[in-house]
Motif scaffolding. Sequence first.
Motif: not given
Length: 549
Positions: A339-341, A343-348, A498-501, A546-549
């Motif tokens: 999820d942290g990675e 989120q890093k992609i989303l920020n970039a 898939i993993t997040n769900l 949700s990818f919130d960390t």
Amino acid sequence: MQNPSYLIRSRHAIFYFRYPLERYDGKRISISLQTRCPKEALRLCKALEYHACMVTSNPDNQNLDYADIRDVLRRHFADVLKRMKRKIDKNGVLSDQNVQSYRNIQLDLQDAIEHERDEIDDDLFCDEVPEQFRIDTKLQPIAERYNVPYEVGGREREFMRKEYKHAFHGFIEALLDYNSGAGYYDYKPKASNNLTLQNNQNDLKLGRIIERYVSTLKVGTAREKKDSINYLVDVLGSDFCIAEVDYPTVRKIRDMLVGTPTNRSKMVKTRGLPLEQQISECKKHNLERIKGSTVNKYLRCMGALFRWATREKYIAENPFHDIYVEVDKKAVTRLNFTDGEVQKILNAVNDIKTNSAVGMMQYWGSLLAIYTGARLNEIASLTPDDVVLCKKSSIWYISINEDGVAKSVKTRAGKRLVPIHPELLELGFLEYVEHAREVIKKRPLTDNGYPQRLIYNNTYREGTWGKKFGRWFNDTFLPSLDLKTELHVLHSVRHSFITNLNDAEVSPIEIATLAGHEHKTVTFGTYAKYGVKHLPASYKAIKKLSFDT
């Protein structure tokens, strides 16, 4: 003189040599000596004892080699095929539903082969494949039946896992070929191969056979096979008689493939040269060669051509059957991003948003991959009309389908409705869709003549959309974030979805529906068809992403 303990006489008075194999937990090898004479049996037994002792004491023979394992799998599937043929002969051809199920399995196997992974269903739950779908569950009974050691870390287990998908894929091909022939009636008098060859020499030219074969394929499939088929012509020429392609010829083609440079039509050193000269330049300058998995892909496509020619009675047998190269590279299973990675992609991604066509492609392509879990080609082939509002539930969704020109899905389950995640709506996705409509009105076709897509800076090449976006994401974007590894690529975003769900405790059936996987039960795989009525349930599930960390 007393007979040794491993000389046994049966109730029919025939002598057997039975020798213990210590490493096989007390199992024995049993060989009939085909004699009732005690002296003859003793003489043969002594000779066999000597050789058995030499073989079993030799450390080089303590393990089964690769050819042994392939033979075990071949025997297993040959036995299953024999039973299935008898069933077809007794009950008639397989139903369309069963044929489609086999084809779907074959697609999964093909994907596993091309991505060099063992687990056939491993992208369903990434790190946690349900027990009933694990490859070990399928292989352990086979190993027990043929007395093959199957310990974790053992090379026999590694070999069997590596070869199983190839053997299973070949079994399905043989079964479906037999099934298609079972419903076919031929009333023409049979002629010898020599007579056919003599009277129809022109009909057997490779170029003509390829032309007829390609006409039976879908446009996208034909494009995918184009390189493989053209390679065959480069080696043999279009006037070569297909009936003269024998096993030595096939081995020559395989050996040439192994020495062929990658991107041979694009590299300056090889572009425009004849094939043999390209191979010579590759060796001379130590250029990068095509991978073993790609060689096998070429050979499979050629095998499909010759298998069709065999079925159409142009030739007697397929010389490409069971021809491939060993791939030393260990199986690669794509890993999900944490999820942290993500989120890093989303920020970039947010930092690269612009009004340019390139920026739009990179921005919305990345967001759609993250929030829909769709495959690259599914995302890149979307049109604005695939973004739909369900008036009854007021839910916006994306329709992933194969309607229209140059559109396809990987499997039947790939056709699905994916609710648009609230985060995408908040970021202005619907406004982008309307913007894309206006762009497409002004420029409706791509440079190579195909209808523009929602991600309108993409192009259609070699049967697929999105190569431009995929190359940027894998070769530029991920390395810039220090996230690119052999196991972390664009497809890893789908694994993350898939993993997040799954971590959010969404049901496996709902995850499979959103991801476009076949359901593993008859009830849900055959009878359940999810349409707009199911959108509220799907929307409830996807909101848990949700990818919130």
